[in-house]
Design an enzyme around this catalytic site. Structure first.
Site, PDB file in Angstrom:
ATOM      1  N   HIS A 128       1.767   0.964  -3.225  1.00 36.12           N
ATOM      2  CA  HIS A 128       0.478   0.771  -3.904  1.00 36.12           C
ATOM      3  C   HIS A 128      -0.641   1.613  -3.285  1.00 36.12           C
ATOM      4  CE1 HIS A 128      -0.092  -2.324  -0.656  1.00 36.12           C
ATOM      5  NE2 HIS A 128      -1.337  -1.892  -0.734  1.00 36.12           N
ATOM      6  N   ASP A 151       7.676  -2.042  -3.049  1.00 35.74           N
ATOM      7  CA  ASP A 151       6.352  -1.549  -2.660  1.00 35.74           C
ATOM      8  C   ASP A 151       6.455  -0.608  -1.466  1.00 35.74           C
ATOM      9  OD1 ASP A 151       3.638  -1.146  -2.799  1.00 35.74           O
ATOM     10  OD2 ASP A 151       3.104  -2.957  -1.710  1.00 35.74           O
ATOM     11  N   GLY A 209      -6.801  -0.912   4.145  1.00 32.76           N
ATOM     12  CA  GLY A 209      -6.542   0.254   4.970  1.00 32.76           C
ATOM     13  C   GLY A 209      -5.366   0.057   5.896  1.00 32.76           C
ATOM     14  N   ASN A 210      -5.010  -1.202   6.171  1.00 30.26           N
ATOM     15  CA  ASN A 210      -3.839  -1.509   6.994  1.00 30.26           C
ATOM     16  C   ASN A 210      -2.541  -1.382   6.208  1.00 30.26           C
ATOM     17  OD1 ASN A 210      -5.631  -3.587   9.046  1.00 30.26           O
ATOM     18  ND2 ASN A 210      -3.981  -2.395   9.917  1.00 30.26           N
ATOM     19  N   SER A 211      -2.621  -1.459   4.877  1.00 30.11           N
ATOM     20  CA  SER A 211      -1.408  -1.421   4.057  1.00 30.11           C
ATOM     21  C   SER A 211      -0.607  -0.158   4.345  1.00 30.11           C
ATOM     22  CB  SER A 211      -1.777  -1.479   2.575  1.00 30.11           C
ATOM     23  OG  SER A 211      -2.332  -2.719   2.238  1.00 30.11           O
ATOM     24  N   LEU A 236      -3.525 -12.728   1.137  1.00 32.28           N
ATOM     25  CA  LEU A 236      -3.596 -13.533  -0.075  1.00 32.28           C
ATOM     26  C   LEU A 236      -4.713 -13.011  -0.978  1.00 32.28           C
ATOM     27  CD1 LEU A 236      -3.051 -17.205   1.134  1.00 32.28           C
ATOM     28  CD2 LEU A 236      -1.491 -15.766  -0.158  1.00 32.28           C
ATOM     29  N   LEU A 242      22.605  -7.212 -11.833  1.00 31.06           N
ATOM     30  CA  LEU A 242      23.496  -8.122 -12.550  1.00 31.06           C
ATOM     31  C   LEU A 242      22.887  -8.612 -13.847  1.00 31.06           C
ATOM     32  CD1 LEU A 242      24.862 -10.245  -9.582  1.00 31.06           C
ATOM     33  CD2 LEU A 242      26.064  -8.455 -10.845  1.00 31.06           C
ATOM     34  N   GLY A 243      21.559  -8.727 -13.897  1.00 35.17           N
ATOM     35  CA  GLY A 243      20.896  -9.156 -15.126  1.00 35.17           C
ATOM     36  C   GLY A 243      20.933 -10.652 -15.360  1.00 35.17           C
TER      37      GLY A 243
END
Length: 487
Positions: free
Chosen positions: A114, A144, A215-217, A236, A273-274
């Site tokens: 992201h 992600d 900024g830590n992501s 959160l 597998l669906g």
């Protein structure tokens, strides 16, 4: 006269000289004595001294592999037109911040997907302040994760991955990154919990109280041995509350597996597998007329998936996996997560009082978004529906749920997301195949429920040349409605 003037000058000089004297007095030299030695010496606090040195040593390890990422992209924002009659889209340039960590000697960087999503320009800065150009190797949006590589030829000394399966609540960790663009920052905390799920994520995340801010992501979560045990993801998502101290990271074992797949194949090679599996709850047992507490219930099976091709159905109860008895849905999920594309395994399932054995072959996840023929057909009709899950059926829901409509189609001007189609031509319908079959055969009367009210909708999905054009009904919310030829 002269005497008066001399007197005035003398008084003025005296007042000025008094102020200067007062100032000189206020800045006179002070006598002071500073403490020269700490009261506690290193030998008095050996444990704290050693801990302090070790924290600093681990932090220094991180500095050499941490990078900051500045991103630039373009977004569209709806704004009123000049006359205010309608909305227009205005394109705006947006800037973002993120972090990354170098994980190979060749300069491969792992960051959060992201951070770079929908960005057309990246500027990566090493911990020594040097900017480097990078190329995008591949991404894993589901996890992600994104992988970049430094294009400038240079050699790096990366940190190793740790085993995220071995972490436990209470273990000390360091969250590293570039919060608010301040530069290399290290915050200390502990593992608060493992296997946390967020609403927007289907993966188990590590929860930590080490501070994670914008900024830590993409930065690393480090254990006391200097190993990467996670990639910082988020906090959160609620701006109205202070959730400092509740951060989440992607476990290193998942990250490493995805990274290796991206480097080898250009994309994550994930098995598919669906099917969706849920806990065997009392309402489900009552609905299925199944009387055992063990096992896991197949909640939904995607059409065209390996699970459907193997013969599995919604409402089947999984009793064993490769001859090993199953007690909970988590046991099945853990075993499935360890499978690779092409692997085969056996399930024993219960269905309507009968037990049967089913063999499944793991498919490629790239196939899960390929639309089936009925989906293409319903796209032309102008609406998308899905079958009800076993959980929804267990509380009395029946029919097919409308999840999306095309407002440019006539059907989209009458039906809306959330409507329930529970009958076609006065016959109960619960599968998409039955609905498509009826629509292909000619004009079909759909019985729809919305907010406790029922109404009928006539749909003719045949080619226009085969239709008898029907008069348009401008609006219908209940009673009978007819959808004309524009489908």
């Amino acid at each position: 006269m002269m005497t008066v003037m001399m007197t005035v000058v003398s008084v003025a000089y005296w007042r000025w000289n008094s102020r200067v004297t007062e100032k000189n007095v206020s800045f006179r030299s002070e006598v002071f004595t500073l403490a020269q030695q700490p009261e506690l010496k290193e030998e008095d606090i050996p444990v704290l001294h050693q801990l302090n040195e070790e924290y600093s040593r681990v932090a220094r390890l991180v500095e050499r592999v941490l990078v900051s990422i500045d991103t630039t992209g373009v977004t569209s924002v709806p704004q009123p037109s000049e006359d205010g009659d309608f909305m227009v889209e205005k394109r705006l340039t947006v800037h973002g911040l993120g972090s990354g960590v170098i994980v190979t000697e060749e300069g491969h960087i792992i960051t959060a997907y992201h951070v770079i999503q929908n960005k057309h320009a990246l500027r990566v800065t090493l911990s020594n302040g040097k900017s480097v150009s990078v190329r995008l190797v591949g991404v894993d949006p589901e996890l992600d994760i994104a992988v970049l590589q430094v294009e400038n030829p240079m050699t790096f000394t990366p940190l190793p991955f740790g085993n995220s399966d071995e972490i436990a609540p209470g273990m000390i960790v360091l969250a590293c990154g570039n919060p608010y663009g301040l530069g290399t920052t290290v915050s200390r905390g502990i593992i608060s919990a493992r296997e946390r799920k967020l609403v927007d994520s289907g993966i188990n995340l590590i929860q930590t109280d080490a501070s994670i801010f914008p900024g830590n992501s993409g930065g690393p979560l480090i254990n006391i041995r200097g190993e990467i045990i996670g990639i910082n993801k988020s906090v959160l998502p609620n701006a109205e509350k202070n959730y400092a101290g509740i951060g989440f990271a992607i476990p290193s074992n998942l990250v490493m597996h995805s990274f290796e797949q991206i480097c080898k194949h250009g994309r994550p090679m994930k098995g598919y597998l669906g099917l969706d599996i849920v806990r065997n709850t009392p309402p489900l047992r009552s609905f299925l007329d199944y009387h055992e507490a063990g096992g896991a219930v197949i909640n939904i099976v995607k059409h065209g998936s390996p699970a459907e091709q193997a013969g599995l159905q919604t409402g089947d109860v999984i009793l064993s996996f490769n001859e090993v008895p199953i007690q909970t849905d988590e046991e099945v999920k853990e075993r499935i997560e360890n499978l690779s594309i092409g692997d085969k395994f056996r399930l024993k399932v219960w269905r309507k009082g009968q037990k049967m054995n089913v063999t499944l072959k793991v498919g490629d996840s790239i196939l899960k978004n390929v639309p089936s023929p009925w989906e293409d057909f319903m796209e032309g009709v102008g609406m998308h529906l899905r079958e009800l899950t076993a959980e929804e059926q267990s509380i009395g829901a029946r029919g097919l749920l409308v999840i999306q409509v095309n407002p440019k189609k006539s059907v989209g001007q009458i039906l809306q997301a959330g409507d329930m189609v529970f009958a076609v031509n006065h016959q109960s319908v619960s599968t998409k195949e039955a609905l498509v079959k009826a629509l292909r055969e000619g004009p079909a009367l759909l019985t729809v429920s919305r907010d406790g009210q029922q109404f009928n909708v006539k749909v003719d999905a045949r080619p226009v040349s085969e239709k008898t054009l029907l008069p348009r009904i401008p609006e219908a919310t209940k009673g009978n409605a007819i959808i004309p030829h524009e489908l």
